[in-house]
Design a protein around this motif. Structure first.
Motif, PDB file in Angstrom:
ATOM      1  N   ASN A   1       0.823  -1.215   0.000  1.00  9.11           N
ATOM      2  CA  ASN A   1       0.000   0.000   0.000  1.00  9.11           C
ATOM      3  C   ASN A   1       0.857   1.265   0.000  1.00  9.11           C
ATOM      4  N   ARG A   2       2.025   1.199   0.640  1.00 10.92           N
ATOM      5  CA  ARG A   2       2.902   2.371   0.694  1.00 10.92           C
ATOM      6  C   ARG A   2       4.347   1.897   0.812  1.00 10.92           C
ATOM      7  N   VAL A   3       5.160   2.259  -0.190  1.00 12.84           N
ATOM      8  CA  VAL A   3       6.551   1.809  -0.231  1.00 12.84           C
ATOM      9  C   VAL A   3       7.434   3.022  -0.471  1.00 12.84           C
ATOM     10  N   ARG A   4       8.553   3.090   0.271  1.00 14.59           N
ATOM     11  CA  ARG A   4       9.528   4.166   0.094  1.00 14.59           C
ATOM     12  C   ARG A   4      10.848   3.578  -0.361  1.00 14.59           C
ATOM     13  N   GLN A   5      11.501   4.246  -1.304  1.00 16.22           N
ATOM     14  CA  GLN A   5      12.772   3.763  -1.852  1.00 16.22           C
ATOM     15  C   GLN A   5      13.663   4.967  -2.143  1.00 16.22           C
ATOM     16  N   ASP A   6      14.897   4.954  -1.638  1.00 19.02           N
ATOM     17  CA  ASP A   6      15.845   6.032  -1.902  1.00 19.02           C
ATOM     18  C   ASP A   6      16.785   5.630  -3.032  1.00 19.02           C
ATOM     19  N   LEU A   7      17.007   6.568  -3.974  1.00 17.28           N
ATOM     20  CA  LEU A   7      17.855   6.297  -5.128  1.00 17.28           C
ATOM     21  C   LEU A   7      18.859   7.426  -5.318  1.00 17.28           C
ATOM     22  N   GLN A   8      20.075   7.070  -5.698  1.00 15.06           N
ATOM     23  CA  GLN A   8      21.053   8.061  -6.145  1.00 15.06           C
ATOM     24  C   GLN A   8      20.957   8.101  -7.667  1.00 15.06           C
ATOM     25  N   THR A   9      20.413   9.166  -8.219  1.00 14.67           N
ATOM     26  CA  THR A   9      20.114   9.226  -9.642  1.00 14.67           C
ATOM     27  C   THR A   9      21.155  10.036 -10.406  1.00 14.67           C
ATOM     28  N   THR A  10      21.263   9.721 -11.696  1.00  9.66           N
ATOM     29  CA  THR A  10      22.118  10.458 -12.627  1.00  9.66           C
ATOM     30  C   THR A  10      21.280  10.795 -13.856  1.00  9.66           C
ATOM     31  N   ASP A  11      21.949  11.233 -14.932  1.00 12.79           N
ATOM     32  CA  ASP A  11      21.215  11.500 -16.168  1.00 12.79           C
ATOM     33  C   ASP A  11      20.937  10.225 -16.963  1.00 12.79           C
ATOM     34  N   VAL A  12      21.321   9.054 -16.429  1.00 10.37           N
ATOM     35  CA  VAL A  12      20.972   7.750 -17.000  1.00 10.37           C
ATOM     36  C   VAL A  12      19.834   7.154 -16.181  1.00 10.37           C
ATOM     37  N   THR A  13      18.787   6.702 -16.844  1.00 10.13           N
ATOM     38  CA  THR A  13      17.586   6.227 -16.161  1.00 10.13           C
ATOM     39  C   THR A  13      17.869   5.020 -15.278  1.00 10.13           C
ATOM     40  N   THR A  14      17.390   5.082 -14.035  1.00  9.13           N
ATOM     41  CA  THR A  14      17.386   3.947 -13.116  1.00  9.13           C
ATOM     42  C   THR A  14      16.011   3.288 -13.198  1.00  9.13           C
ATOM     43  N   TRP A  15      15.988   1.964 -13.354  1.00 15.43           N
ATOM     44  CA  TRP A  15      14.733   1.251 -13.569  1.00 15.43           C
ATOM     45  C   TRP A  15      14.367   0.379 -12.366  1.00 15.43           C
ATOM     46  N   MET A  16      13.071   0.375 -12.037  1.00 17.70           N
ATOM     47  CA  MET A  16      12.503  -0.476 -10.996  1.00 17.70           C
ATOM     48  C   MET A  16      11.232  -1.119 -11.541  1.00 17.70           C
ATOM     49  N   SER A  17      10.948  -2.331 -11.093  1.00 16.37           N
ATOM     50  CA  SER A  17       9.718  -3.006 -11.499  1.00 16.37           C
ATOM     51  C   SER A  17       8.904  -3.377 -10.261  1.00 16.37           C
ATOM     52  N   PHE A  18       7.600  -3.453 -10.432  1.00 12.26           N
ATOM     53  CA  PHE A  18       6.728  -3.921  -9.361  1.00 12.26           C
ATOM     54  C   PHE A  18       5.561  -4.678  -9.974  1.00 12.26           C
ATOM     55  N   ASP A  19       4.902  -5.491  -9.152  1.00 10.19           N
ATOM     56  CA  ASP A  19       3.792  -6.329  -9.608  1.00 10.19           C
ATOM     57  C   ASP A  19       2.490  -5.875  -8.961  1.00 10.19           C
ATOM     58  N   ILE A  20       1.419  -5.964  -9.746  1.00 12.35           N
ATOM     59  CA  ILE A  20       0.066  -5.627  -9.288  1.00 12.35           C
ATOM     60  C   ILE A  20      -0.802  -6.872  -9.448  1.00 12.35           C
ATOM     61  N   ASP A  21      -1.540  -7.243  -8.379  1.00 13.47           N
ATOM     62  CA  ASP A  21      -2.354  -8.460  -8.442  1.00 13.47           C
ATOM     63  C   ASP A  21      -3.842  -8.186  -8.593  1.00 13.47           C
ATOM     64  N   ALA A  22      -4.254  -6.900  -8.555  1.00 11.84           N
ATOM     65  CA  ALA A  22      -5.672  -6.560  -8.693  1.00 11.84           C
ATOM     66  C   ALA A  22      -5.778  -5.137  -9.248  1.00 11.84           C
ATOM     67  N   PRO A  23      -6.875  -4.837  -9.963  1.00 12.11           N
ATOM     68  CA  PRO A  23      -7.021  -3.486 -10.513  1.00 12.11           C
ATOM     69  C   PRO A  23      -7.025  -2.435  -9.409  1.00 12.11           C
ATOM     70  N   GLY A  24      -6.529  -1.241  -9.757  1.00 13.72           N
ATOM     71  CA  GLY A  24      -6.510  -0.162  -8.782  1.00 13.72           C
ATOM     72  C   GLY A  24      -5.825   1.060  -9.336  1.00 13.72           C
ATOM     73  N   LEU A  25      -5.347   1.905  -8.421  1.00 12.46           N
ATOM     74  CA  LEU A  25      -4.660   3.142  -8.783  1.00 12.46           C
ATOM     75  C   LEU A  25      -3.289   3.158  -8.117  1.00 12.46           C
ATOM     76  N   VAL A  26      -2.266   3.543  -8.876  1.00 11.21           N
ATOM     77  CA  VAL A  26      -0.915   3.672  -8.349  1.00 11.21           C
ATOM     78  C   VAL A  26      -0.473   5.127  -8.472  1.00 11.21           C
ATOM     79  N   VAL A  27       0.063   5.653  -7.373  1.00 13.18           N
ATOM     80  CA  VAL A  27       0.646   7.000  -7.376  1.00 13.18           C
ATOM     81  C   VAL A  27       2.129   6.857  -7.056  1.00 13.18           C
ATOM     82  N   VAL A  28       2.976   7.437  -7.920  1.00  9.20           N
ATOM     83  CA  VAL A  28       4.422   7.371  -7.732  1.00  9.20           C
ATOM     84  C   VAL A  28       4.971   8.795  -7.726  1.00  9.20           C
ATOM     85  N   GLU A  29       5.746   9.111  -6.700  1.00  9.45           N
ATOM     86  CA  GLU A  29       6.391  10.424  -6.601  1.00  9.45           C
ATOM     87  C   GLU A  29       7.903  10.242  -6.529  1.00  9.45           C
ATOM     88  N   ALA A  30       8.630  11.211  -7.117  1.00 11.93           N
ATOM     89  CA  ALA A  30      10.085  11.282  -6.985  1.00 11.93           C
ATOM     90  C   ALA A  30      10.418  12.617  -6.328  1.00 11.93           C
TER      91      ALA A  30
END
Length: 418
Positions: free
Chosen positions: A320-349
């Motif tokens: 329901n709520r996950v926090r992740q810290d990343l050290q970012t550059t001008d090259v994209t960092t990729w993350m994947s996640f799985d969803i098991d039921a329909p809904g709404l996802v909000v992602v903030e950076a």
């Protein structure tokens, strides 16, 4: 202003256009399969004999593109244009019947509009319009002969003249009208470009570079110095336009000629849109499909494969709520996640004012679901998207070249009320 043909076309799923779709699936190498005849029908879309220009209005959503089709029944000087509404920034590609891009443009129409003019031989052509940054956009697409009324104002830049003598790159200055500057330390390139050949000069010093191919080869041309904001245009030895690029990687340019060019002489026209006195490094190398894909993944313009061949951090089933810290550059960092039921996802950076992150969201088929750069009056992105069961990819990078910064990612999942 009179408009001969005005039709509405929607590229988003579930929206139907008025213009008739193309029946054949191999038009323009398949690019025109879902295109619309710009005159309303195939018979009414011949620009060589049309009484007036032909125009359509199109809504482009979800990073898609709109494709207008037209015919040329005799050699004709044609103008193609696209103008966005409300600050939209369209980019256009013109393809011939075989799918080869014969013209590309971003801002030559002035004010963010796109425009190009060239003589077209008889055949069917596909004019595609996309939004430069992938954001939703409504725009007008117009095709007409050069003597008919233009949609855009055009830039103040004078048109480029072809070489005075086909293949004659022996003059001095004047862009591709006379070229004496050859890559690889003054000698023609022999067609073996695996290691590349580079030169550096300002546009004030050298406004065009010539090179030769000893054998047919697909090539990549890059021009690098974002402070100069280079624009490159490629012509063959007869002065025929082959392609151009302005902003590929930030303000740097890259032109990929993915179909092998015939052996012969070529000319790269150089323009600096910001500062003509700054040095620009121009490189010609053999086209590398794997490197092109890697470059797209690094900029977040395509989703990498989820088969383990590209670095992706797997977060598993999204809570329901996950926090992740990343050290970012001008090259994209990729993350994947799985969803098991329909809904709404909000992602903030969240960058706390350090850097300028940009974020993209793809599904497991590689389709762009959403993207965002600045949200809520600051430089931090936020994406809110409805999701179905499956896997999703989030990519985050810094917008500016060479920039780094710590970004705190916040994932929130919402389920529909029962």
């Amino acid at each position: 202003m009179t408009r001969q043909t005005l039709t509405m076309a929607m590229t988003a799923a579930g929206l139907a256009g008025i213009a008739l779709p193309a029946a054949a699936q191999d038009i323009c190498g398949g690019a025109g399969a879902n295109g619309q005849w710009i005159g309303g029908s195939e018979a009414a879309s011949d620009v060589s004999v049309s009484d007036n220009y032909m125009e359509q209005m199109a809504l482009v959503l979800m990073g898609n593109e709109y494709v207008a089709l037209f015919n040329v029944s005799a050699p004709t000087d044609v103008r193609v244009e696209a103008a966005g509404r409300g600050g939209g920034d369209p980019v256009i590609d013109l393809r011939d019947a075989g799918g080869t891009i014969v013209l590309s443009d971003d801002d030559s129409g002035g004010g963010g509009a796109s425009r190009g003019e060239m003589t077209l031989n008889p055949g069917t052509y596909c004019l595609s319009m996309a939004s430069y940054d992938g954001s939703p956009m409504t725009g007008f697409v117009r095709v007409g002969r050069t003597e008919q009324e233009a949609l855009t104002e055009g830039t103040s830049m004078p048109p480029v003249s072809p070489p005075e003598t086909p293949g004659d790159f022996t003059g001095g200055g004047g862009g591709c009208s006379a070229v004496s500057n050859y890559l690889a330390d003054g000698g023609p390139i022999d067609g073996s470009l695996d290691m590349g050949a580079s030169v550096t000069a300002s546009v004030d010093q050298v406004d065009a570079w010539g090179f030769s191919l000893g054998t047919a080869q697909a090539i990549t041309i890059t021009a690098e110095n974002p402070s100069a904001d280079p624009l490159v245009t490629l012509y063959d030895g007869s002065g025929n336009y082959l392609g151009e690029n302005d902003d590929f990687d930030g303000l740097n340019s890259r032109l990929d000629m993915t179909s092998p060019l015939p052996a012969g002489d070529y000319c790269i026209e150089m323009v600096a849109l910001s500062d003509t006195s700054l040095p620009i490094t121009v490189t010609v190398s053999g086209f590398d499909p794997a490197a092109q894909l890697a470059s797209l993944y690094e900029r977040g313009e395509a989703a990498p494969p989820m088969d383990g061949s590209y670095p992706i951090t797997n977060m598993g089933a999204l809570g329901n709520r996950v926090r992740q810290d990343l050290q970012t550059t001008d090259v994209t960092t990729w993350m994947s996640f799985d969803i098991d039921a329909p809904g709404l996802v909000v992602v903030e950076a969240i960058s706390n004012g350090i850097g300028d992150p940009i974020m993209v969201l793809y599904d497991d088929f590689g389709r762009l679901v959403a993207e965002n750069d600045d949200y809520g009056g600051d430089l931090d992105p936020l994406i809110a998207a409805r999701v179905l069961p499956g896997s999703y990819l989030v990519g985050v990078r810094q917008l500016n070249e060479g920039e780094t910064g710590l970004v705190r990612m916040l994932f929130e999942r919402y389920m529909p009320a029962q």
